[in-house]
Design a protein around this motif. Structure first.
Motif, PDB file in Angstrom:
ATOM      1  N   THR A 246       0.849  -1.189   0.000  1.00  0.00           N
ATOM      2  CA  THR A 246       0.000   0.000   0.000  1.00  0.00           C
ATOM      3  C   THR A 246       0.889   1.244   0.000  1.00  0.00           C
ATOM      4  O   THR A 246       1.936   1.255   0.664  1.00  0.00           O
ATOM      5  N   ALA A 247       0.466   2.286  -0.735  1.00  0.00           N
ATOM      6  CA  ALA A 247       1.279   3.504  -0.797  1.00  0.00           C
ATOM      7  C   ALA A 247       0.421   4.697  -1.185  1.00  0.00           C
ATOM      8  O   ALA A 247      -0.649   4.556  -1.785  1.00  0.00           O
ATOM      9  N   ALA A 248       0.912   5.876  -0.826  1.00  0.00           N
ATOM     10  CA  ALA A 248       0.311   7.143  -1.252  1.00  0.00           C
ATOM     11  C   ALA A 248       1.446   8.087  -1.610  1.00  0.00           C
ATOM     12  O   ALA A 248       2.499   8.072  -0.958  1.00  0.00           O
ATOM     13  N   MET A 249       1.245   8.903  -2.648  1.00  0.00           N
ATOM     14  CA  MET A 249       2.298   9.820  -3.044  1.00  0.00           C
ATOM     15  C   MET A 249       1.720  11.076  -3.667  1.00  0.00           C
ATOM     16  O   MET A 249       0.606  11.106  -4.180  1.00  0.00           O
ATOM     17  N   SER A 250       2.511  12.137  -3.565  1.00  0.00           N
ATOM     18  CA  SER A 250       2.175  13.428  -4.157  1.00  0.00           C
ATOM     19  C   SER A 250       3.312  13.827  -5.078  1.00  0.00           C
ATOM     20  O   SER A 250       4.487  13.720  -4.717  1.00  0.00           O
ATOM     21  N   LEU A 251       2.966  14.290  -6.279  1.00  0.00           N
ATOM     22  CA  LEU A 251       3.970  14.662  -7.268  1.00  0.00           C
ATOM     23  C   LEU A 251       3.753  16.104  -7.702  1.00  0.00           C
ATOM     24  O   LEU A 251       2.626  16.500  -8.019  1.00  0.00           O
ATOM     25  N   LEU A 252       4.833  16.863  -7.712  1.00  0.00           N
ATOM     26  CA  LEU A 252       4.795  18.238  -8.197  1.00  0.00           C
ATOM     27  C   LEU A 252       5.314  18.254  -9.626  1.00  0.00           C
ATOM     28  O   LEU A 252       6.434  17.809  -9.894  1.00  0.00           O
ATOM     29  N   HIS A 253       4.492  18.768 -10.543  1.00  0.00           N
ATOM     30  CA  HIS A 253       4.814  18.779 -11.958  1.00  0.00           C
ATOM     31  C   HIS A 253       5.168  20.196 -12.414  1.00  0.00           C
ATOM     32  O   HIS A 253       4.941  21.160 -11.679  1.00  0.00           O
ATOM     33  N   PRO A 254       5.728  20.348 -13.609  1.00  0.00           N
ATOM     34  CA  PRO A 254       6.051  21.680 -14.114  1.00  0.00           C
ATOM     35  C   PRO A 254       4.841  22.613 -14.078  1.00  0.00           C
ATOM     36  O   PRO A 254       3.698  22.188 -14.258  1.00  0.00           O
ATOM     37  N   GLY A 255       5.098  23.890 -13.828  1.00  0.00           N
ATOM     38  CA  GLY A 255       4.030  24.876 -13.757  1.00  0.00           C
ATOM     39  C   GLY A 255       3.290  24.882 -12.442  1.00  0.00           C
ATOM     40  O   GLY A 255       2.238  25.515 -12.318  1.00  0.00           O
ATOM     41  N   GLY A 256       3.814  24.162 -11.438  1.00  0.00           N
ATOM     42  CA  GLY A 256       3.168  24.135 -10.128  1.00  0.00           C
ATOM     43  C   GLY A 256       1.990  23.189 -10.036  1.00  0.00           C
ATOM     44  O   GLY A 256       1.290  23.181  -9.011  1.00  0.00           O
ATOM     45  N   LEU A 257       1.749  22.371 -11.052  1.00  0.00           N
ATOM     46  CA  LEU A 257       0.646  21.412 -11.000  1.00  0.00           C
ATOM     47  C   LEU A 257       1.002  20.274 -10.045  1.00  0.00           C
ATOM     48  O   LEU A 257       2.148  19.853  -9.966  1.00  0.00           O
ATOM     49  N   ARG A 258       0.001  19.776  -9.344  1.00  0.00           N
ATOM     50  CA  ARG A 258       0.236  18.688  -8.393  1.00  0.00           C
ATOM     51  C   ARG A 258      -0.724  17.542  -8.681  1.00  0.00           C
ATOM     52  O   ARG A 258      -1.894  17.751  -9.007  1.00  0.00           O
TER      53      ARG A 258
END
Length: 367
Positions: A246-258
């Motif tokens: 089991t896992a959870a993650m947050s990713l920050l993409h170009p332009g400040g998108l999450r």
């Protein structure tokens, strides 16, 4: 600069916008194809190869002697216990790598050195260091001899994925503001016992993120741009294995998108993967094999695309594996690298290994 920021900056050249393929072309001579690794996933490769109009299966390989002998006899080709012996004696033009994760780089690099193009299952390898070495070898083989390497991140070929990319590119549905994704699948102790490498860090390099959700992580990067920052947590709550379930993650993409992702192998069944991109005008959602548009203003959801029906116990895998294999072979004569090459596959692997390190599951030096 790490793998995610390198990809976002276009180093190496970003091929994430490569147009989706159409029908296979037949302008090149017949190719001799070998499959190394005869586990579950090889069935999809063998079926696709059999349907290629300009390719002949010439050999198979597996360290399980009984399995190798059965497949070799059924298909009428020689079988080998060693990929090195296969490469030396058969000299195939293309090698499909379907072995356990920790051997992808070894087999793939050896096949490139022997003069073959390579199509490998995901991930590139069990560790980021081994994957980078494989990517280096692939880049060098392409630069010196035009030998191509592709990675089976086949969900990029899903009808709903292609339609979602087109919808975002059109601007008709607004600009992206973020995304969410979820994978709720079911794996049993017997699944891991049938192939013990799956449940180990040494053999698999991870659990639900590495073996299942990597495809969804890849799609988040494809749609929003390779992740620049990653945070998350992974743990083992219910399965008797080393790797996380089991896992959870947050990713920050170009332009400040999450984007955010949750994944587990503890669900009661293999539910459809959910992927939703929020926009300035509403949301584009893939769920249960259908892409729908949900306008922010009042109004009913609108269906935009649907996956073709697939039958069988693994219907939740979808039908895109074959499309990727056909396209890889069709593009071998093209002058540019295959659009899903090792460099394109590194960002998703780097992202999930970072979550493992942050969770204390692996040594941070061994991402």
């Amino acid at each position: 600069m790490d793998d995610r920021s390198e990809a976002a900056a276009g180093v190496p050249t970003d091929r994430s916008k490569q147009p989706a393929p159409s029908a296979a072309r037949s302008t090149h001579p017949r190719r001799r194809v070998a499959v190394v690794g005869l586990g579950d996933i090889s069935a999809l490769h063998l079926a696709a190869i059999a349907d290629l109009p300009d390719a002949d299966l010439v050999a198979v390989c597996d360290t399980d002697a009984a399995r190798c002998a059965e497949v070799a006899e059924r298909l009428g080709v020689p079988g080998f216990a060693s990929h090195g012996e296969l490469l030396e004696r058969v000299r195939p033009d293309v090698v499909h790598v379907c072995t356990p994760h920790a051997t992808h780089g070894l087999v793939g690099t050896d096949a490139l050195a022997a003069g073959a193009h390579v199509l490998t299952e995901k991930p590139l390898d069990a560790t980021l260091a081994a994957a980078r070495a494989f990517a280096d070898a692939a880049r060098a083989a392409y630069a010196s001899a035009g030998r191509k390497t592709g990675v089976c991140l086949q969900n990029r070929y899903n009808a709903t994925t292609l339609a979602l990319r087109d919808a975002l590119a059109s601007g008709e549905f607004g600009s992206p503001v973020g995304a969410r994704a979820g994978l709720w699948w079911h794996r049993t102790p017997e699944y891991y016992a049938a192939a013990p490498w799956r449940g180990t860090w040494a053999g698999s390099g991870g659990g639900v993120l590495m073996n299942q959700a990597i495809h969804t992580i890849d799609l988040l990067g494809l749609l929003l741009g390779p992740p620049l920052e990653v945070a998350g947590h992974a743990a083992t709550y219910g399965l008797p294995v080393e790797v996380e379930d089991t896992a959870a993650m947050s990713l920050l993409h170009p332009g400040g998108l999450r984007s955010t992702l949750t994944a587990t192998n503890l669900h009661a069944s293999n539910a459809p993967v959910l992927l939703e991109v929020g926009t300035t005008r509403g949301a584009l959602r893939i769920d249960d094999g259908t892409l729908t548009w949900h306008p922010a203003a009042a109004g009913a959801a609108i269906e935009l695309a649907a996956e073709p029906a697939v039958d069988g116990a693994r219907a939740y895998w979808g039908a895109s594996h074959g499309a990727l294999i056909v396209d890889f072979h069709a593009r071998l004569a093209d002058p540019e690298p295959f659009w899903i090459d090792p460099d394109a596959a590194l960002p998703s692997l780097a992202a999930l290994r970072e979550v493992y390190a942050a969770s204390g599951l692996i040594d941070p030096r061994d991402r």
